[in-house]
Structure formats: C-alpha cells, structure tokens
Write an enzyme that holds these catalytic residues in place. Structure first.
Site, PDB file in Angstrom:
ATOM      1  N   ASN A 212      42.899 -27.453 126.218  1.00  0.00           N
ATOM      2  CA  ASN A 212      41.765 -26.603 125.821  1.00  0.00           C
ATOM      3  C   ASN A 212      42.088 -25.175 126.238  1.00  0.00           C
ATOM      4  O   ASN A 212      41.579 -24.671 127.239  1.00  0.00           O
ATOM      5  CB  ASN A 212      40.478 -27.106 126.476  1.00  0.00           C
ATOM      6  CG  ASN A 212      40.094 -28.492 125.985  1.00  0.00           C
ATOM      7  OD1 ASN A 212      39.649 -28.678 124.864  1.00  0.00           O
ATOM      8  ND2 ASN A 212      40.293 -29.489 126.847  1.00  0.00           N
TER       9      ASN A 212
ATOM     10  N   MET B 263      39.147 -30.127 120.757  1.00  0.00           N
ATOM     11  CA  MET B 263      37.799 -30.680 120.718  1.00  0.00           C
ATOM     12  C   MET B 263      36.907 -30.140 121.817  1.00  0.00           C
ATOM     13  O   MET B 263      35.730 -30.448 121.870  1.00  0.00           O
ATOM     14  CB  MET B 263      37.842 -32.206 120.817  1.00  0.00           C
ATOM     15  CG  MET B 263      38.236 -32.891 119.540  1.00  0.00           C
ATOM     16  SD  MET B 263      36.992 -32.743 118.257  1.00  0.00           S
ATOM     17  CE  MET B 263      37.841 -33.581 116.927  1.00  0.00           C
ATOM     18  N   CYS B 264      37.467 -29.366 122.753  1.00  0.00           N
ATOM     19  CA  CYS B 264      36.679 -28.726 123.809  1.00  0.00           C
ATOM     20  C   CYS B 264      36.221 -29.729 124.876  1.00  0.00           C
ATOM     21  O   CYS B 264      36.228 -30.938 124.670  1.00  0.00           O
ATOM     22  CB  CYS B 264      35.464 -27.999 123.244  1.00  0.00           C
ATOM     23  SG  CYS B 264      35.832 -26.882 121.872  1.00  0.00           S
ATOM     24  N   ARG B 265      35.855 -29.184 126.007  1.00  0.00           N
ATOM     25  CA  ARG B 265      35.202 -29.906 127.105  1.00  0.00           C
ATOM     26  C   ARG B 265      34.069 -29.012 127.575  1.00  0.00           C
ATOM     27  O   ARG B 265      34.216 -27.781 127.630  1.00  0.00           O
ATOM     28  CB  ARG B 265      36.143 -30.156 128.280  1.00  0.00           C
ATOM     29  CG  ARG B 265      37.470 -30.832 127.964  1.00  0.00           C
ATOM     30  CD  ARG B 265      37.334 -32.339 127.837  1.00  0.00           C
ATOM     31  NE  ARG B 265      36.774 -32.721 126.537  1.00  0.00           N
ATOM     32  CZ  ARG B 265      36.459 -33.966 126.188  1.00  0.00           C
ATOM     33  NH1 ARG B 265      36.599 -34.944 127.053  1.00  0.00           N
ATOM     34  NH2 ARG B 265      35.986 -34.229 124.991  1.00  0.00           N
TER      35      ARG B 265
ATOM     36  N   ASN C  76      30.864 -29.742 121.545  1.00  0.00           N
ATOM     37  CA  ASN C  76      32.157 -30.397 121.696  1.00  0.00           C
ATOM     38  C   ASN C  76      32.322 -31.338 120.520  1.00  0.00           C
ATOM     39  O   ASN C  76      31.577 -32.321 120.391  1.00  0.00           O
ATOM     40  CB  ASN C  76      32.202 -31.165 123.029  1.00  0.00           C
ATOM     41  CG  ASN C  76      33.356 -32.140 123.101  1.00  0.00           C
ATOM     42  OD1 ASN C  76      34.407 -31.910 122.517  1.00  0.00           O
ATOM     43  ND2 ASN C  76      33.147 -33.241 123.805  1.00  0.00           N
TER      44      ASN C  76
END
Length: 271
Positions: free
Chosen positions: A43, A1-3, A134
C-alpha cells in the site's frame, strides 16, 4: 486495495499508538499487509490520517469550566507512509480520542494523488465526517453512471478525485445530508453499488468523533474493544491479541465509545 483503521474512545491516545507502534500497525500494513486478497502486494500509493482535537474556546478559571470545541484535522500525502519521517514524528506527539486513517494501493487506471488518498473529510447532517473505502468498484466508471446521475451536477464537478472512493463518499454524504441515519446511509450505498456493480469490494469506514460506521463486503475487517471504553476497527488486527473480533462478510458495524470505563457499544448486523 488499501488498509484502513478507525478509533473512537473516551481517553486521548497518540496517533503512533495505533498507526506506527503496534507490531502490525498501519505503517507495517503499508509495506507488509497480511490479507490483500489479490488486491496488490503493498500500500505505497499514499496515506492519510484524520483526527479529532478538542480546543478551549473560553478562558478557564477556578470558578468556571472551560468551554471546549472539537476540530477535525487532516494529513494526507501521495507518498508511502514509511517515507514520511515528519509524519512518523508528528504521530508520537499528537493525541486524540478519535481518528480515521488509511494507506492506499491505487486501483489500476485511477490517479495517484494526495486528493485521492483517504480519509476524505466533509460536512453532512450537522457533523464533520471522515471517510475511507477499502476495495474496488467493478466496471468503473461506467457501472456507476446511473448512481452518479442521482447527485447534483455541482457535487460531481467538485469531487476531490476521479475515483470510485470519491464517488462513494459523495453518495454517502448526500444521503446523510438528506436526513438518513449514517448506518442506514452506508447500508443503502453498499446495496445500490452492489446492484450496479456486482462483485465490488466495499469496505466503507466512516467516523465523526462520536461513532464509527463500517461495512465489510468481500474484504477483511476486525474490531477490538478496549478496557477504557474505546473501540478500534481495522482492516487487519494490529497485533495477535485474541481480543480482536473478525467482522463477518456482508456486515454493517456501528461502534460508540463507553463512558466512565463502561464497555463500548458495538453492533454487527447483516447488510
């Protein structure tokens, strides 16, 4: 989901002071994120950083002021941030007043490539922008077909990557180019994407060196105002300082730096 993370302020800071040195920096969030909400565990599918650099365009003298211009620089890789010793060294040397950075956890079925890593860079409305997403668009790609059809064919043919993030960026950039205020454009893209793909996670992050625009839709977001008038917006706080303020779900944030040690302007409104 990313940061992801964005920063804008009146005083130059090193990339490392935000991306690699804090106790819960973006580097730490690449291998030990605290709030992924079921969207993966690390990530490790790439990272990127884009930053503003002011350069002199004329010779300075004791009787005249320097003429300065701003340039946006971009560094992206499809490897985990923690494996890139060159970037970790670079981050200690480069100073900036504005940046957007991200670490990526690719959605299943989407490409793992440098071109798919945020931030994306592009021109619109007289500014150069950096963009990160995100989250995930549910039902991709079929759910977004009608929205994609609103873009010129050339825009679709030249997307940087076959990802939901790249399409969201194209939609946002087109609206800014058509004269929309960046905050209104972000609000509109989120509203339309949720109508087309209910349940999507749409934390968008946009910066041009003068302001940060962010949305919080079904994922975490916080911001912190600094004493010098700077503001940092991040998926997760970089430390446990109580100065970090959570952004409510379903919100739009617009932040601009203060001048002369005035506090930054931060507005948070419902989408």
């Amino acid at each position: 989901m990313c940061r992801h993370l964005a920063h804008v302020g009146p005083t130059p800071v090193t990339l490392a002071s935000l991306l690699t040195e804090p106790p819960h920096s973006l580097l730490v969030q690449s291998y030990a994120p605290a709030d992924m909400r079921g969207g993966g565990t690390v990530n490790a599918d790439g990272f990127g950083a884009g930053w503003l650099r002011h350069v002199s365009t004329s010779r300075c003298s004791s009787t005249s002021k320097c003429s300065r211009a701003a340039e946006l620089h971009l560094y992206r890789r499809d490897d985990p941030m923690w494996t890139d010793a060159s970037f970790l060294d670079l981050a200690r040397a480069v100073e900036t007043t504005a940046l957007v950075a991200a670490v990526r956890s690719a959605t299943v079925g989407m490409p793992v490539s440098t071109a798919a890593c945020a931030p994306f860079r592009g021109e619109a409305g007289g500014s150069t922008w950096l963009f990160s997403h995100n989250g995930v668009v549910r039902g991709w790609p079929h759910s977004m077909a009608d929205l994609a059809a609103t873009l010129p064919a050339l825009e679709l043919l030249t997307l940087e990557a076959a990802t939901d993030s790249a399409l969201l960026w194209a939609l946002l950039r087109a609206r800014i180019a058509a004269g929309k205020d960046p905050a209104d454009a972000g609000d509109g893209v989120v509203t339309d994407a949720l109508a087309a793909a209910p349940g999507s996670r749409l934390n968008l992050l946009l910066g041009d060196g003068e302001q940060v625009v962010a949305t919080a839709v079904d994922h975490a977001l916080s911001y912190r105002a600094w004493p010098d008038g700077a503001v940092t917006v991040a998926s997760e706080p970089l430390d446990d300082d109580p100065a970090w303020t959570p952004v409510p779900d379903g919100s739009l944030l617009v932040a601009r730096p203060g001048e002369g040690h005035d506090p930054p302007s931060v507005t948070v409104a419902a989408l």
